[in-house]
Design an enzyme around this catalytic site. Structure first.
Site, PDB file in Angstrom:
ATOM      1  N   SER A 195      16.658  -4.679  -1.937  1.00  0.00           N
ATOM      2  CA  SER A 195      17.936  -4.754  -2.630  1.00  0.00           C
ATOM      3  C   SER A 195      17.828  -3.859  -3.873  1.00  0.00           C
ATOM      4  O   SER A 195      16.806  -3.202  -4.048  1.00  0.00           O
ATOM      5  CB  SER A 195      18.110  -6.216  -3.011  1.00  0.00           C
ATOM      6  OG  SER A 195      19.385  -6.464  -3.420  1.00  0.00           O
TER       7      SER A 195
ATOM      8  N   GLU B 194      24.448   8.617  -7.024  1.00  0.00           N
ATOM      9  CA  GLU B 194      25.196   8.565  -5.758  1.00  0.00           C
ATOM     10  C   GLU B 194      26.259   7.474  -5.856  1.00  0.00           C
ATOM     11  O   GLU B 194      26.020   6.462  -6.506  1.00  0.00           O
ATOM     12  CB  GLU B 194      24.253   8.175  -4.591  1.00  0.00           C
ATOM     13  CG  GLU B 194      23.054   9.074  -4.442  1.00  0.00           C
ATOM     14  CD  GLU B 194      22.023   8.536  -3.444  1.00  0.00           C
ATOM     15  OE1 GLU B 194      22.316   7.562  -2.726  1.00  0.00           O
ATOM     16  OE2 GLU B 194      20.928   9.105  -3.404  1.00  0.00           O
TER      17      GLU B 194
ATOM     18  N   LYS C  17      28.037   4.157  -4.854  1.00  0.00           N
ATOM     19  CA  LYS C  17      27.528   2.973  -4.143  1.00  0.00           C
ATOM     20  C   LYS C  17      28.581   2.554  -3.125  1.00  0.00           C
ATOM     21  O   LYS C  17      29.615   1.972  -3.476  1.00  0.00           O
ATOM     22  CB  LYS C  17      27.221   1.837  -5.114  1.00  0.00           C
ATOM     23  CG  LYS C  17      26.556   0.656  -4.431  1.00  0.00           C
ATOM     24  CD  LYS C  17      26.044  -0.349  -5.443  1.00  0.00           C
ATOM     25  CE  LYS C  17      25.244  -1.459  -4.784  1.00  0.00           C
ATOM     26  NZ  LYS C  17      25.982  -2.227  -3.801  1.00  0.00           N
TER      27      LYS C  17
ATOM     28  N   GLU D  55      24.637   3.734   4.933  1.00  0.00           N
ATOM     29  CA  GLU D  55      25.699   2.741   4.872  1.00  0.00           C
ATOM     30  C   GLU D  55      26.750   3.079   5.922  1.00  0.00           C
ATOM     31  O   GLU D  55      27.238   4.208   5.969  1.00  0.00           O
ATOM     32  CB  GLU D  55      26.321   2.774   3.458  1.00  0.00           C
ATOM     33  CG  GLU D  55      27.139   1.571   3.118  1.00  0.00           C
ATOM     34  CD  GLU D  55      26.301   0.435   2.488  1.00  0.00           C
ATOM     35  OE1 GLU D  55      25.047   0.496   2.546  1.00  0.00           O
ATOM     36  OE2 GLU D  55      26.926  -0.495   1.958  1.00  0.00           O
TER      37      GLU D  55
HETATM   38  S1  IVH Z   1      19.637   2.865  -1.912  1.00  0.00           S
HETATM   39  C1  IVH Z   1      15.738   0.681  -2.042  1.00  0.00           C
HETATM   40  N1  IVH Z   1      21.912   4.137  -2.070  1.00  0.00           N
HETATM   41  O1  IVH Z   1      23.476  -1.168  -1.830  1.00  0.00           O
HETATM   42  C2  IVH Z   1      17.046   1.314  -2.212  1.00  0.00           C
HETATM   43  N2  IVH Z   1      21.947   1.831  -1.481  1.00  0.00           N
HETATM   44  O2  IVH Z   1      21.648  -3.349  -3.209  1.00  0.00           O
HETATM   45  C3  IVH Z   1      17.869   1.143  -1.046  1.00  0.00           C
HETATM   46  N3  IVH Z   1      24.198   0.949  -1.032  1.00  0.00           N
HETATM   47  O3  IVH Z   1      21.873  -2.794   0.774  1.00  0.00           O
HETATM   48  C4  IVH Z   1      19.280   1.287  -1.305  1.00  0.00           C
HETATM   49  N4  IVH Z   1      25.281   2.816  -1.395  1.00  0.00           N
HETATM   50  O4  IVH Z   1      23.742  -1.300   1.424  1.00  0.00           O
HETATM   51  C5  IVH Z   1      21.307   2.963  -1.820  1.00  0.00           C
HETATM   52  N5  IVH Z   1      23.849   5.380  -2.207  1.00  0.00           N
HETATM   53  C6  IVH Z   1      23.251   4.221  -1.971  1.00  0.00           C
HETATM   54  C7  IVH Z   1      23.960   3.078  -1.601  1.00  0.00           C
HETATM   55  C8  IVH Z   1      23.284   1.886  -1.373  1.00  0.00           C
HETATM   56  C9  IVH Z   1      25.384   1.545  -1.055  1.00  0.00           C
HETATM   57  C10 IVH Z   1      23.972  -0.481  -0.736  1.00  0.00           C
HETATM   58  C11 IVH Z   1      23.006  -0.713   0.384  1.00  0.00           C
HETATM   59  C12 IVH Z   1      22.025  -1.721  -0.109  1.00  0.00           C
HETATM   60  C13 IVH Z   1      22.613  -2.183  -1.402  1.00  0.00           C
HETATM   61  C14 IVH Z   1      21.495  -2.330  -2.366  1.00  0.00           C
END
Ligand code: IVH
Length: 680
Positions: free
Chosen positions: A85, A115, A117, A175
């Site tokens: 997470s 990036e 989210k 995603e």
């Molecule tokens: S990186 C260890 N990049 O956010 C890092 N996550 O709380 C892995 N998410 O479950 C996540 N956009 O579904 C990352 N550009 C992005 C993201 C992203 C959405 C979501 C993802 C993850 C949650 C993390």
């Protein structure tokens, strides 16, 4: 072999039923029956089709891949590396604190990558020698559901990687989401087909991915952006995240073009603000920005905690606010007669879903916010849960806008007085004949926590009350096939099923009956304690207050409430009616009393007064399911349960982005357990 007519009729009925439940389970992501019940229906149909293969139709639900057992349609698979997470930041201060923290862990300057989210659902894709081998949802981070067959139908996800740098193994995370245009199109199609609408693009994406029939997923136009590799064997050696993303893109994997390299924290904050300003122009939903350390060697040194990497943080946007018009204030009547004012709004899309009504709690809350019919008001949705009218936009108030006065009469046909007693914040309808209360009582009686009567939801109850087929819950047991079958949307199958479900509920054990009667403050814990101690409803009715208060899980408030309820003559008459109908009034099995750890590890904070729980009974409900109750809200708090006149804990929860639950949401959580979330 001759197939008996009744068997072939039953097979066709079972097929209809399974299709109906498939639609709810996979189509809307909102199952109406327990998985075990679904399995029984499927097993019955399979048995018939095995005995009489000639009546198995090619479109039978048993012929579809994976059918026959709803939960195992998607098998569970372990992730090659855990899917973490992200820690969250809500302000510039939080971002700076994170920046300072990680600066201490590595020498030299830190460059970041920003990036958007994405607000969809996380997916792990595994490519072996360039070929898509497996796709899995995040699940609990350690293991998720195998949704390969469905992901293979998504045009945006390459089945075969391209280019010269293909590794022998690549696990990539990204995603899956639905663009706003595709979401609008889908809901238009749902409307045209008379199907239920999806609440927001995220739900639509989740529902579309969990289809039993891959052809449906294929038609849903899902998108993907990949943002992070997991396990990799082979491929080029890269030193930064930005270069990694460029490599992923060169393999044909979609990568978000909005990604930016940011030289310092100032640039990071500027990026977060810019993304927030553009959030509605991107064409897809986002709920924040993710900031990651660019240098991969620095990342390695920083490492991660048990739940999240130290090298990344999610900046979450503050709760979104929108302005809309408050058309009128109406009053709803609950099963105990409580009159709750609510705002009827011009529907507005805020915080990820369309809001058309919002509770105003009680008279004092309306006065405190000073909202008046006709006002432009600010509406906010904190977390995913409770829409809230923050207050009026005074500059836009029309001249002559009158303060709202609490109605003196119940909105039901009987229009009996609504009274507010000294020292109470609620108004109540004083009538015991109020049809609105009656309707709510029946809904509660039939609900999952009560008698659990399949197919008797709110709409159906309303229909039965409006058709004057039922006055109280006792009348349910006198309903006949002829009465039901003539009603709108009630075919022969549904009528027969409803009657069977009502009949089956007669055998329900005492704890459920006690809950279903809707005695104030009597929840599952109190009901179980009463059932265990008295064994029969008649003995509960006769128990004195002194005896009651000595029992586990029963305090003075519950004891008084029980005595008061049994003293009302119409309640006594209702009990006789249920007895005559053959409803079981005794027994409690060991399973009912056994621990039920659906809330294990989750911390709750309670604030404000709840209608149907005392503080003790709410705590007992949580603790009995393995949850914990604490007094102060922190980032670790799972849920804050918000009653009337909440304290500052509610504000703190909003600030920390802790999920808020109103009483209804709390009740649902107790019945159904927590929702599965995809990370954040
Ligand atoms: S990186 C260890 N990049 O956010 C890092 N996550 O709380 C892995 N998410 O479950 C996540 N956009 O579904 C990352 N550009 C992005 C993201 C992203 C959405 C979501 C993802 C993850 C949650 C993390």
């Amino acid at each position: 072999m001759q197939v008996p007519a009744s068997t072939s009729a039953r097979a066709s009925e079972l097929r209809d039923l399974l299709r109906y439940h498939d639609e709810h389970y996979f189509g809307n992501d909102s199952p109406e029956i327990a998985d075990a019940e679904y399995d029984l229906l499927a097993a019955e149909l399979e048995a018939i089709e095995a005995e009489y293969p000639e009546i198995a139709t090619p479109d039978s639900p048993t012929q579809r891949p994976g059918s026959g057992s709803a939960p195992s349609v998607f098998s569970e698979v372990s992730h090659l590396q855990p899917m973490f997470s992200l820690d969250k930041a809500f302000s510039r201060d939080d971002l700076e604190a994170w920046g300072t923290r990680i600066a201490k862990l590595v020498p030299g300057d830190i460059t970041f990558v920003g990036e958007p989210k994405l607000d969809g659902l996380a997916i792990s894709l595994i490519y072996e020698n360039g070929k898509l081998l497996r796709a899995a949802t995040r699940g609990n981070g350690e293991s998720g559901e195998d949704v390969t067959a469905n992901v293979q139908t998504i045009a945006a996800v390459p089945n075969q990687l391209v280019g010269s740098d293909i590794p022998s193994l690549l696990e990539v995370r990204g995603e899956i989401f639905m663009s706003n245009d595709s979401f609008d199109d889908l809901n238009k199609r749902q409307t045209a087909a008379g199907d239920r609408l999806f609440m927001n693009p995220r739900n639509a994406a989740a529902g579309s991915l969990r289809q039993i029939d891959s052809a449906i997923t294929a038609g849903r136009n899902l998108s993907i952006y990949c943002y992070q590799p997991g396990a990799v064997i082979g491929g080029p050696i890269v030193s930064t995240h930005k270069k990694t993303l460029e490599w992923l893109s060169s393999l044909g994997l979609p990568v978000n073009p909005q990604v930016e390299v940011l030289v310092d924290l100032e640039a990071v904050f500027d990026f977060c603000l810019r993304v927030e300003a553009q959030r509605h122009d991107l064409g897809y939903e986002i709920d924040g920005a993710v900031v990651k350390v660019d240098n991969l060697a620095q990342r390695d040194e920083m490492g991660h905690t048990s739940r999240a990497p130290r090298w990344a943080v999610a900046y979450k946007f503050p709760p979104e606010e929108k302005i809309t018009v408050l058309r009128k204030i109406m009053v709803s009547i609950g099963r105990t007669g409580r009159a709750t004012p609510f705002a009827v709004l011009d529907p507005v899309f805020v915080g990820g879903s369309t809001v058309g009504v919002a509770t105003l709690h009680n008279e004092d809350e309306v006065a405190r916010r000073d909202v008046r019919p006709g006002d432009s008001v600010t509406v906010r949705k904190a977390g995913d849960v409770i829409p809230e009218v923050v207050g009026p936009v005074l500059a836009k108030r029309k001249r002559g806008a009158r303060k709202w006065k609490f109605p003196t009469a119940c909105p039901c046909d009987l229009a009996q007085p609504l009274v507010r007693l000294e020292g109470e914040s609620d108004h109540r309808c004083v009538s015991s004949d109020c049809p609105m209360q009656r309707e709510q009582k029946v809904i509660y009686f039939a609900s999952r926590g009560g008698m659990d009567i399949e197919g008797l939801g709110e709409e159906r109850v309303r229909q039965l009350v409006n058709a004057e087929l039922i006055q109280d819950v006792g009348d349910l047991y006198a309903l006949t096939f002829d009465q039901l079958v003539g009603l709108d949307r009630m075919g022969e199958i549904s009528s027969r099923n409803l009657l069977a479900a009502i009949e089956a509920s007669k055998a329900t054990e005492l704890p459920r009956v006690l809950v279903a009667l809707g005695i104030r403050h009597v929840g599952r814990i109190a009901a179980r304690s009463l059932a265990r101690n008295f064994g029969h409803l008649d003995r509960v009715a006769l128990a004195t207050t002194e005896i009651l208060v000595d029992l586990d899980g029963i305090g003075a408030v519950i004891a008084e409430s029980l005595k008061a309820w049994f003293a009302v003559p119409t309640n006594g008459a209702l009990i006789e009616k249920l007895r005559l109908a053959g409803v079981n009034f005794e027994g409690v099995t060991v399973e009912v009393a056994a621990a039920d750890p659906t809330l294990a590890g989750i911390t709750f904070v309670l604030t404000g007064a709840l209608e149907n729980y005392t503080r003790e009974s709410a705590e007992a409900e949580i603790v009995s399911r393995g949850g914990k109750v604490t007094n102060s809200v922190s980032k670790k708090t799972g849920y804050v349960v918000v009653g009337d006149n909440p304290g500052s804990k509610r504000d703190k929860a909003e600030k920390l982005d802790v999920t808020l639950l109103d009483e209804e949401g709390f009740g649902r959580l107790l019945l159904e357990g927590p929702l599965q979330t995809e990370g954040d």
